[in-house]
Design a protein around this motif. Structure first.
Motif, PDB file in Angstrom:
ATOM      1  N   GLY A  34      -4.381  -2.970  -6.041  1.00  0.00           N
ATOM      2  CA  GLY A  34      -4.298  -2.524  -4.622  1.00  0.00           C
ATOM      3  C   GLY A  34      -4.021  -3.756  -3.588  1.00  0.00           C
ATOM      4  N   SER A  35      -3.787  -3.254  -2.639  1.00  0.00           N
ATOM      5  CA  SER A  35      -3.491  -4.640  -1.370  1.00  0.00           C
ATOM      6  C   SER A  35      -5.122  -4.837  -1.212  1.00  0.00           C
ATOM      7  CB  SER A  35      -3.165  -3.745  -0.035  1.00  0.00           C
ATOM      8  OG  SER A  35      -2.123  -2.934  -0.118  1.00  0.00           O
ATOM      9  N   ASP A  36      -6.124  -4.278  -1.561  1.00  0.00           N
ATOM     10  CA  ASP A  36      -7.403  -4.490  -1.362  1.00  0.00           C
ATOM     11  C   ASP A  36      -7.821  -5.768  -2.066  1.00  0.00           C
ATOM     12  OD1 ASP A  36      -7.506  -1.872   0.065  1.00  0.00           O
ATOM     13  OD2 ASP A  36      -8.726  -1.143  -1.853  1.00  0.00           O
TER      14      ASP A  36
ATOM     15  N   TYR B 248      -6.287  -1.488  10.690  1.00  0.00           N
ATOM     16  CA  TYR B 248      -6.931  -1.062   9.247  1.00  0.00           C
ATOM     17  C   TYR B 248      -8.249  -1.668   9.042  1.00  0.00           C
ATOM     18  CZ  TYR B 248      -6.354  -0.634   4.149  1.00  0.00           C
ATOM     19  OH  TYR B 248      -6.471  -0.624   2.652  1.00  0.00           O
TER      20      TYR B 248
ATOM     21  N   TYR C 145      -9.659  -5.191   6.736  1.00  0.00           N
ATOM     22  CA  TYR C 145      -9.610  -6.584   6.962  1.00  0.00           C
ATOM     23  C   TYR C 145     -11.087  -6.924   7.344  1.00  0.00           C
ATOM     24  CZ  TYR C 145      -4.988  -5.228   7.915  1.00  0.00           C
ATOM     25  OH  TYR C 145      -3.617  -4.674   7.816  1.00  0.00           O
TER      26      TYR C 145
ATOM     27  N   CYS D 222      -0.863  -5.682  11.392  1.00  0.00           N
ATOM     28  CA  CYS D 222      -0.291  -4.690  10.547  1.00  0.00           C
ATOM     29  C   CYS D 222       0.698  -3.979  11.270  1.00  0.00           C
ATOM     30  CB  CYS D 222      -1.682  -3.694  10.443  1.00  0.00           C
ATOM     31  SG  CYS D 222      -1.468  -2.419   9.475  1.00  0.00           S
TER      32      CYS D 222
ATOM     33  N   ASN E 293      -1.433   0.834  11.482  1.00  0.00           N
ATOM     34  CA  ASN E 293      -2.530   2.025  11.054  1.00  0.00           C
ATOM     35  C   ASN E 293      -3.794   1.731  12.007  1.00  0.00           C
ATOM     36  OD1 ASN E 293      -4.347   3.824   9.901  1.00  0.00           O
ATOM     37  ND2 ASN E 293      -4.281   3.208   7.935  1.00  0.00           N
TER      38      ASN E 293
ATOM     39  N   ASP F  64       0.904  -7.014   7.412  1.00  0.00           N
ATOM     40  CA  ASP F  64       0.690  -5.996   6.308  1.00  0.00           C
ATOM     41  C   ASP F  64       1.926  -4.704   6.530  1.00  0.00           C
ATOM     42  OD1 ASP F  64      -0.304  -3.522   5.094  1.00  0.00           O
ATOM     43  OD2 ASP F  64      -2.354  -3.923   5.578  1.00  0.00           O
TER      44      ASP F  64
ATOM     45  N   ALA G 239       2.380  -1.820   4.573  1.00  0.00           N
ATOM     46  CA  ALA G 239       2.153  -0.714   4.023  1.00  0.00           C
ATOM     47  C   ALA G 239       2.997   0.551   4.279  1.00  0.00           C
ATOM     48  CB  ALA G 239       0.413  -0.421   3.931  1.00  0.00           C
ATOM     49  N   TYR G 240       3.361   0.302   5.550  1.00  0.00           N
ATOM     50  CA  TYR G 240       4.261   1.727   5.931  1.00  0.00           C
ATOM     51  C   TYR G 240       5.810   1.327   6.050  1.00  0.00           C
ATOM     52  CZ  TYR G 240      -0.371   3.574   6.330  1.00  0.00           C
ATOM     53  OH  TYR G 240      -1.577   3.927   5.837  1.00  0.00           O
TER      54      TYR G 240
ATOM     55  N   THR H 112       2.430  -2.251  -0.728  1.00  0.00           N
ATOM     56  CA  THR H 112       1.961  -1.420  -1.708  1.00  0.00           C
ATOM     57  C   THR H 112       2.748  -0.255  -2.348  1.00  0.00           C
ATOM     58  OG1 THR H 112      -0.026  -0.124  -1.820  1.00  0.00           O
ATOM     59  CG2 THR H 112       1.153   0.121   0.151  1.00  0.00           C
TER      60      THR H 112
ATOM     61  N   SER I 151       1.324   2.485  -2.878  1.00  0.00           N
ATOM     62  CA  SER I 151       0.264   3.574  -2.542  1.00  0.00           C
ATOM     63  C   SER I 151       0.801   4.737  -1.532  1.00  0.00           C
ATOM     64  CB  SER I 151      -0.960   2.870  -2.070  1.00  0.00           C
ATOM     65  OG  SER I 151      -1.952   2.202  -2.928  1.00  0.00           O
ATOM     66  N   LYS I 152       1.878   4.248  -0.616  1.00  0.00           N
ATOM     67  CA  LYS I 152       2.438   5.291   0.388  1.00  0.00           C
ATOM     68  C   LYS I 152       3.734   5.646  -0.047  1.00  0.00           C
ATOM     69  CE  LYS I 152      -1.635   4.345   2.275  1.00  0.00           C
ATOM     70  NZ  LYS I 152      -1.988   3.153   3.002  1.00  0.00           N
TER      71      LYS I 152
ATOM     72  N   ARG J 181      -3.333   2.023  -8.037  1.00  0.00           N
ATOM     73  CA  ARG J 181      -3.544   0.722  -7.561  1.00  0.00           C
ATOM     74  C   ARG J 181      -2.484  -0.478  -7.888  1.00  0.00           C
ATOM     75  NH1 ARG J 181      -4.840   1.774  -4.240  1.00  0.00           N
ATOM     76  NH2 ARG J 181      -6.153   0.283  -3.572  1.00  0.00           N
TER      77      ARG J 181
HETATM   78  C1  LIG Z   1      -3.000   2.513   2.933  1.00  0.00           C
HETATM   79  C2  LIG Z   1      -2.843   1.025   3.346  1.00  0.00           C
HETATM   80  C3  LIG Z   1      -2.953   0.162   2.564  1.00  0.00           C
HETATM   81  C4  LIG Z   1      -2.878   0.295   1.030  1.00  0.00           C
HETATM   82  O1  LIG Z   1      -3.938  -0.070   0.562  1.00  0.00           O
HETATM   83  P1  LIG Z   1      -3.713  -0.180  -0.989  1.00  0.00           P
HETATM   84  O2  LIG Z   1      -5.066  -1.023  -1.497  1.00  0.00           O
HETATM   85  O3  LIG Z   1      -2.642  -0.723  -1.671  1.00  0.00           O
HETATM   86  O4  LIG Z   1      -3.949   1.241  -1.630  1.00  0.00           O
HETATM   87  C5  LIG Z   1      -2.714  -1.258   2.960  1.00  0.00           C
HETATM   88  N1  LIG Z   1      -2.897  -1.317   4.345  1.00  0.00           N
HETATM   89  C6  LIG Z   1      -2.676  -0.505   5.236  1.00  0.00           C
HETATM   90  C7  LIG Z   1      -2.646  -0.824   6.862  1.00  0.00           C
HETATM   91  C8  LIG Z   1      -2.844   0.973   4.758  1.00  0.00           C
HETATM   92  O5  LIG Z   1      -2.886   1.785   5.985  1.00  0.00           O
END
Ligand SMILES: *Cc1c(COP(=O)(O)O)cnc(C)c1O
Length: 350
Positions: A81-83, A108, A111, A152, A156, A181, A183-184, A208, A210-211, A219
């Motif tokens: 995951g990005s985490d 987000y 951070y 970001c 988000n 970041d 992600a989107y 990521t 994830s989206k 992940r």
């Molecule tokens: C959803 C999201 C992620 C994704 O995180 P994962 O750990 O890859 O699922 C990353 N950054 C932002 C801003 C998000 O909204």
């Protein structure tokens, strides 16, 4: 080490400058041809499909990403995951109790969580009323211990992409590492900063699966940066940080990029429909423009509307406690049916 690399090297945490990577059994011998005997890693010899340790460098997934994003595998790092990717960046550059990061609320939440976890101070510079970064304030507020700036974009929860001239000014003027970041990014009409990595040695871009790729459950987070930064992150990542099942599923999906693109187009159509439909809801005061797969709206009373929607079986994100987001709710764009259900429910509320 060239001069650019030396500058980045000097930003690293002291213990990271000299750290040696763990050498795993699979790192030492990579060419897994079928007729060899592998008795080097104390694995079980009995087939379960996953009895062997996964590829620590995730070569197949990186190869596919490399082709899709037009960047060499040596400039890609994958994480759980990005985490995990973001956490690795903290650990590489930020000295606990000494260094700080700069974030731009509302943004987000991870951070701050990661900064707190790693005992790193946070300098917050709120976005302006158009949800854009205050460039000169950010650049004058940074100090000698400011190691990371998180941008970001699309952001988000505000859903907008930042102005690219402002981003460029921040990358040029910030004396630490700028992490964008993305992600989107797949829902955005902006170009990814991945194509500009070679121009900016202090730039890291994260994405990521994830989206847009529809794989939140596996992940898989992605980090793109200079070869030098990637080599440092590679040294400090857990050796088998992306499991075998995740690598398989990610590769399958990346090989069907047409499906992903079709789903993204569908979300974009639905986003447009939803934006128009939301205009008919009397208690929605503002519908913010969206460059992502969600829409931020300002309502008359966010807590009340949030609870009413829950009663109707619809869970949305209440962002009212975030700076600049008083009485704001965030709606993810769903299927056509889900979006209609949302609009019907909203119109039943008075
Ligand atoms: C959803 C999201 C992620 C994704 O995180 P994962 O750990 O890859 O699922 C990353 N950054 C932002 C801003 C998000 O909204």
């Amino acid at each position: 080490m060239n001069k650019r690399e030396l500058n980045i090297f000097n930003l690293l945490r002291e213990n990271i400058k000299t750290i040696k990577a763990y050498s795993s059994a699979r790192d030492e011998y990579k060419d897994a041809s079928a007729d060899m005997v592998f008795i080097d890693a104390n694995e079980s010899p009995f087939q379960t499909n996953v009895n062997r340790y996964p590829d620590p460098q995730q070569s197949s997934v990186k190869q596919q990403l490399s082709e899709l994003k037009n960047i060499p595998p040596s400039q890609i790092l994958l994480g759980n995951g990005s985490d995990e990717v973001l956490d690795l960046i903290f650990r590489a550059f930020c000295e606990p109790n000494v260094d700080n990061i700069v974030t731009l609320p509302p943004t987000y939440g991870m951070y701050k969580v990661l900064a707190d976890l790693n005992a790193i101070n946070i300098i917050s510079v709120e976005l302006d009323s158009d949800f854009e970064p205050k460039v000169s304030e950010i650049l004058t507020t940074q100090n000698d211990n400011s190691k990371l700036l998180f941008l970001c974009s699309p952001n988000n929860p505000t859903a907008n992409s930042f102005n690219s001239d402002k981003i460029e000014d921040l990358i040029s003027g910030f004396e630490g590492i700028v992490v964008i970041d993305e992600a989107y990014i797949d829902f955005s009409n902006q170009e990814s900063w991945v194509s500009r990595l070679n121009k900016f040695p202090n730039l890291i871009v994260t994405q990521t699966l994830s989206k847009a790729y529809g794989l939140a459950g596996i992940r898989l987070g992605i980090c793109y940066a200079s070869e030098f930064i990637i080599s440092v992150l590679n040294k400090i990542k857990p050796p088998y940080n992306v499991n075998q099942l995740t690598q398989q599923k990610a590769l399958e999906r990346l090989l069907k990029i047409d499906e992903v693109n079709a789903e993204v187009s569908n979300i974009l159509e639905q986003r447009k429909w939803l934006q128009q439909a939301l205009e008919t809801v009397p208690f929605i005061k503002t519908i913010y423009p969206s460059d992502a797969n969600f829409i931020l709206v300002k309502v008359d009373a966010a807590n009340k509307r949030y609870s009413e929607l829950i009663e109707k079986g619809i869970v949305v994100r209440n962002r009212t406690t975030q700076p600049l987001c008083e009485n704001c709710l965030r709606f993810t764009v769903g299927t056509e049916k889900e979006n209609k259900t949302l609009i019907e429910a909203l119109n039943q509320l008075s």
